[in-house]
Write a protein that holds these residues in place. Structure first.
Motif, PDB file in Angstrom:
ATOM      1  N   ALA A 293       0.802  -1.213   0.000  1.00 46.31           N
ATOM      2  CA  ALA A 293       0.000   0.000   0.000  1.00 46.31           C
ATOM      3  C   ALA A 293       0.844   1.276   0.000  1.00 46.31           C
ATOM      4  CB  ALA A 293      -0.906  -0.007   1.209  1.00 46.31           C
ATOM      5  N   ASP A 294       1.826   1.324   0.852  1.00 47.90           N
ATOM      6  CA  ASP A 294       2.479   2.612   1.016  1.00 47.90           C
ATOM      7  C   ASP A 294       3.795   2.723   0.275  1.00 47.90           C
ATOM      8  OD1 ASP A 294       3.520   1.750   4.385  1.00 47.90           O
ATOM      9  OD2 ASP A 294       3.827   0.807   2.467  1.00 47.90           O
ATOM     10  N   SER A 446      -1.568   2.880  -6.774  1.00 47.13           N
ATOM     11  CA  SER A 446      -2.608   3.652  -6.100  1.00 47.13           C
ATOM     12  C   SER A 446      -2.980   4.900  -6.890  1.00 47.13           C
ATOM     13  CB  SER A 446      -2.133   4.043  -4.710  1.00 47.13           C
ATOM     14  OG  SER A 446      -0.966   4.818  -4.816  1.00 47.13           O
TER      15      SER A 446
END
Lengths: 842, 254
Positions: A293-294, A446
């Protein structure tokens, strides 16, 4: 209702708790219902069975539920007008259309309106005008109104009085305004007071550092309490936020990291043992999911990519440092190293100009490290690093800087391998890495929808590119060494896609080998690219798993390489040893047994010996006890033996060995042999715990102790040899007899009833949910089928009845007509006869 | 007297293309016994014809099992005729009248040789050994010896002994299979772990496993679907950048 029409379904037994729906039936009612339904549907169809005409409703919007009836009417009217327009009225010039509204003619409505207006005139007009004047002619409004009102209220009073009053009024007004101002000020004061209280509350949260400054602010901004309030709030929040960030101190971070690693290690061990695979499947809580995710890891190791020391690339050093760090030697002398490391990290962080967050993070990280090593002089050190950093930045090669500044900051993900290659062509390693990094950042999954697929493709391109680099005439291993990092990052982001593409490569390679073996009988070792791929697999995936979708096929492939590939040249030997090395690395944690590895090492030893009858051991498949490629590693030249120095084999030797001189060849041979000794030593250490260790190592031991001409070897080689032999010899022989696991005792059969929970009556128990569902479906189908058959039968009966009644009706009509005819005929006849009789009489 | 290639070709087709059409197959006895005595792959091939003669033509072959026993060497797991050979060995050892020492010697020797075998052969030979245990329960001491002597310093089995009866196989244990429980191939490890439990009564069918090839195994593994792909969590620092990387010791990136 009527007891004769009710049918009672008598129950044989009363069962407690059972609800019955059908204990009373009304056959008459239901039959009449059914007949009615049939007359409406079936009979209609029957009657219209040979009619092709259809009644069509062409009314506009009749079935459109979205339109309101008004709209419908309007549209219909419009349509009607349109239809009529060109037809009748072309010549009808005079006749006006009568316009209507809600069915009334507009003319009439107008008339009515007029009447209404005149009715309400008197009252409304006056009020309206007053309002209007107030609104539109605001300036003299007060005066006028005054006048008007006074005119209305007391008609006797004259102008002068009104003037006095006017002045009074003005005074009163100003007074009122004053009062209002005062109250406003008071309320403002109140507000500020309240604010002060609030401020005091917040002040406890703020550190004591800057109260003065705050005061000043407050004083300055007193007149605008709202804004000020806002700012104070902000300040308060800011102050609050900082400590919360602080909360996660370095120690805590370190602890978290440690806990994470421990968890991962436990996970790995569990997978290695290969137990409870199902449990594993149920909770796929693998760490990489978070990392996705990051993009945290991404940043983190990008920082490790490059490190400059005194203006040139410094990798080895860093590697060593890393190693040191992991071994956790807490020595004083290491501080310097760590400084270097930090500075390098800082520097690389500086390089990715875009990412400030990453910068912060690197600071944090370096803090962390320094905290661990030497908590005391942290500040000092930091200063130092900053200094070093600035120095180093200056020292950076200006050319490099210039080149870097040329690179655009955003890259689209290449769609094909060719574009990808052209993107990287002609760039230095560093630039290539930066490009790759930027590609990844620009199309982080993302950010946009299709990025994931694009990056997955990028992984394939990278692998292909690496393969190409490895197969060049002068393989660029340094580049590959660096490119492995982005590959690793991408793999962490998309494990499935990565495993698929690697599996694809493996399958291709294995397929090629299979074809070659079928054609020629024996395979040859693959190119360097495949070897590099195998090595990369060990970097990307945990090789200790009991079963792994990528690693297990890789194992199989390597095993085939070691057993099937013919060894004819020195390159083959090196490649084989490379694969042995891979095997050792793959199983270094799991300590799994690889027979092929031992066989191959034995074979290598075998070909390093002079030809003679080998006894006490047998070599297996790729090697033969007799044949032409024996003595491949045998070195007889005394001078070469003496001049040999142990050196690391360059990987590119595989492609360019033929050009080298005899002496060099001999040296390479000796290096291979030393390498082999070392591998024997390592595998002996690895397999020590196997119960039949001695049997496994038996042939190698015989070869080493009885056949290897130790005395002829140079000193260095003797060292390698002795360390290997020692590793083999000093293992204790210990055998414990095997015992089977005890069977679980089978419980005796007992007479106590088996108690099963009954969930629902009338259902078969003890079957799986799926089975139950199936049974239910079957039963429902049966019921439906029966119902349908019954319905069809009844339909047929109904139709037959209808047909019969039709026929009867028809027959009746015919009979009646025949009767009528006969009757009329009889009457005629009677008349005729009567006439005849009359005539006859007359 | 024949060249090796021709020898092999003849022997491959002997049992189904030559022997059934001969009036007196017994004439081949000499040829076959000589071939059987040569050793290596030719012996393995001659076995088939010899079996037909023994089975259908009442040939009495002295020390047949001893000879068969001596045929077992590391190459049997690697040669092309592995499937045929093991099919025959399975036949020969299917008799329940064989003495336990003989079967134990075979088991022990097969498992000792399995230490050098490739996975496809291991997948075949472990069920094979399990079957032998089922047929000859007396051999189960090899895997289950509850009151055996503790702390032996040598394996009692003598590998070099040609005579099965003197190999002391019954005093030994199958430590080799125990080692194979640590094999890198998951299926092999699982198959070897079966011997730790008490065996079921029904024999495994190994006919499908005889012809197993390495490529088939590979293909099976590649096509197996995985629910998830575990990843390496250790950070990497380049191609040879792992902790204690063996490659870094012996290779350079030039």
């Amino acid at each position: 209702s009527n007891p004769f029409e009710v049918k009672v379904n008598r129950q044989k037994f009363n069962i407690l708790g059972r609800k019955t729906k059908n204990d009373v039936g009304l056959p008459g009612v239901s039959r009449s219902k059914a007949i009615k339904k049939r007359t409406q549907t079936l009979l209609k169809e029957y009657k219209e069975r040979e009619k092709a005409n259809v009644f069509k409703d062409k009314r506009f919007g009749e079935y459109n539920t979205k339109m309101s009836p008004e709209e419908k009417m309007i549209r219909r009217f419009a349509l009607e007008r349109q239809q009529n327009y060109g037809k009748k009225n072309i010549y009808n010039l005079n006749e006006d259309e009568e316009l209507t509204h809600y069915g009334q003619s507009l003319a009439e409505i107008e008339k009515l309106n007029d009447i209404v207006d005149s009715d309400s005139d008197t009252e409304e007009r006056g009020t309206l005008s007053a309002e209007l004047t107030a609104a539109h002619f605001g300036g003299g409004g007060g005066l006028l109104r005054k006048k008007a009102s006074s005119g209305q209220q007391d008609e006797e009073e004259e102008k002068p009085k009104s003037r006095k009053e006017l002045i009074e009024e003005m005074i009163a007004k100003s007074k009122q305004e004053k009062q209002e101002r005062q109250t406003r000020r008071e309320s403002a004061l109140e507000l500020t007071e309240k604010l002060d209280n609030d401020w005091k509350e917040i002040q406890t949260l703020i550190a004591r550092k800057a109260p003065k400054l705050e005061r000043k602010d407050k004083e300055a901004e007193k007149p605008k309490p709202d804004e000020y309030d806002m700012i104070v709030r902000e300040l308060g929040f800011e102050m609050k936020a900082k400590p919360s960030e602080r909360m996660k101190t370095e120690e805590e971070l370190a602890k978290e990291e440690q806990a994470r690693l421990q968890k991962l290690e436990a996970d790995r061990l569990r997978r290695m043992r290969g137990i409870d695979e199902e449990v594993n499947r149920k909770k796929p809580s693998h760490m990489s999911a978070d990392d996705l995710a990051d993009g945290f890891i991404l940043d983190k190791d990008d920082r490790r990519l490059l490190s400059y020391k005194n203006g040139k690339i410094d990798i080895e050093n860093e590697e060593e440092e890393e190693k040191n760090k992991e071994e956790e030697e807490e020595e004083e002398g290491e501080e310097e190293d760590n400084e270097n490391e930090e500075e390098s990290e800082e520097e690389t962080a500086n390089e990715d100009e875009e990412d400030n967050a990453a910068d912060n993070h690197s600071d944090l990280e370096s803090d962390l490290e320094s905290e661990e090593e030497a908590a005391g002089n942290k500040d000092q050190k930091k200063q130092k690093t900053n200094e070093n950093e600035s120095q180093n930045v200056k020292k950076l090669d200006p050319n490099m800087e210039a080149a870097k500044s040329e690179l655009p900051y955003t890259f689209a993900v290449p769609e094909s391998y060719e574009t990808f290659k052209s993107l990287l062509a002609g760039r230095t390693i560093e630039q290539q890495l930066i490009i790759l990094e930027r590609i990844q950042k620009c199309s982080h999954p993302s950010l946009a929808m299709g990025n994931k697929a694009k990056l997955q493709k990028l992984f394939g391109f990278l692998l292909e590119y690496i393969g190409e680099l490895a197969t060049m005439d002068l393989p660029e291993f340094r580049t590959i060494d660096k490119l492995v990092l982005p590959v690793y990052n991408l793999c962490q982001m998309f494990p499935e896609a990565a495993s698929d593409s690697i599996k694809f490569i493996l399958r291709d390679a294995a397929h090629d080998m299979e074809e070659v073996t079928e054609v020629k009988g024996r395979a040859t070792f693959p190119g360097l690219d495949t070897l590099i791929y195998l090595k990369i697999i060990s970097l990307l995936f945990p090789t200790s798993d009991f079963w792994h979708p990528v690693v297990t096929p890789a194992f199989m492939y390597m095993s085939q390489l070691l057993t099937k590939c013919r060894i004819t040249t020195l390159q083959d030997v090196i490649k084989g040893l490379f694969i042995c090395c891979l095997f050792l690395e793959y199983v270094s944690l799991s300590r799994r047994f690889v027979p092929e590895l031992i066989n191959f090492l034995l074979g290598v030893l075998h070909i390093s010996l002079p030809k003679k009858q080998a006894q006490g051991y047998t070599v297996v498949h790729p090697f033969t006890p007799v044949g032409k490629n024996l003595e491949l590693l045998l070195v007889c030249d005394k001078k070469d033996l003496e001049s040999w120095q142990k050196q690391n084999l360059p990987l590119s030797i595989v492609t360019r060995l033929n050009e080298t001189s005899r002496t060099e060849m001999n040296h390479t041979r000796l290096s291979c042999l030393a390498f082999c000794f070392d591998l024997i030593k390592k595998s002996a250490a690895l397999y020590e715990s196997l119960p039949s260790f001695h049997e496994i190592m038996h042939p190698i031991r015989i070869l080493l102790t009885q056949y290897v001409p130790v005395n002829e070897y140079p000193e260095k080689m003797k060292e390698w040899y002795h360390s290997a032999v020692q590793e083999l010899e000093n293992k204790v022989k210990h055998y414990t007899p095997m015992v089977c696991e005890k069977k679980k005792p089978v419980p005796l059969k007992q007479y106590t009833p088996k108690i099963v929970k009954v969930l629902e009556f009338g259902r078969k128990q003890a079957s799986s949910k799926k089975e139950q569902e199936r049974k239910q479906l079957i039963q429902r189908h049966k019921r439906e089928l029966k119902g349908a058959i019954r319905e069809i039968r009844k339909d047929n009966q109904f139709l037959a009845r209808m047909q019969l009644s039709e026929i009867m009706e028809r027959d009746l009509a015919r009979k009646r007509k025949v009767k009528e005819l006969l009757g009329s005929l009889a009457a005629q006849e009677g008349e005729w006869k009567a006439m005849k009789r009359k005539k006859g009489k007359n | 007297q024949l060249p090796t290639g021709l020898y092999k070709k003849v022997l491959v087709i002997l049992h189904d293309s030559i022997l059934p059409y001969m009036n007196e197959p017994t004439l081949m006895i000499d040829f076959l016994t000589v071939a059987y005595g040569i050793g290596g792959a030719i012996s393995l091939l001659a076995l088939n014809g010899l079996f037909i003669l023994i089975h259908q033509h009442n040939l009495e072959y002295p020390d047949f099992y001893k000879k068969l026993y001596s045929l077992l060497d590391p190459s049997i797991y690697h040669v092309k005729y592995r499937a045929r050979f093991f099919h025959l060995v399975d036949l020969f050892l299917s008799s329940s009248h064989l003495p336990a020492y003989l079967v134990a010697a075979f088991i022990k020797r097969l498992s000792r040789l399995a230490l050098t075998a490739p996975p496809e052969a291991l997948l075949m030979v472990i069920p094979f050994i399990c079957n032998l245990f089922r047929r000859h329960p007396a051999c189960k001491v090899l895997v289950h010896r509850p009151n055996g002597p503790e702390g032996m310093s040598e394996d009692p089995y003598i590998m070099e002994e040609e005579e099965p009866s003197k190999s002391r196989a019954l005093e030994s244990c199958l430590w080799e299979i125990q080692s194979l429980q640590n094999h890198y191939h998951p299926d092999v490890a699982k198959a070897a772990a079966v011997l730790n439990q008490s065996l079921s009564e029904i024999e495994d069918d190994i006919s499908g496993l005889l012809e197993l090839s390495a490529y088939e195994l590979f293909d099976k593994e590649v096509k197996r679907e995985a629910a998830e792909v575990p990843l390496e969590f250790e950070q990497i620092r380049g191609l040879f950048g792992k902790k204690n990387d063996i490659f870094a010791e012996h290779f350079t990136l030039d």
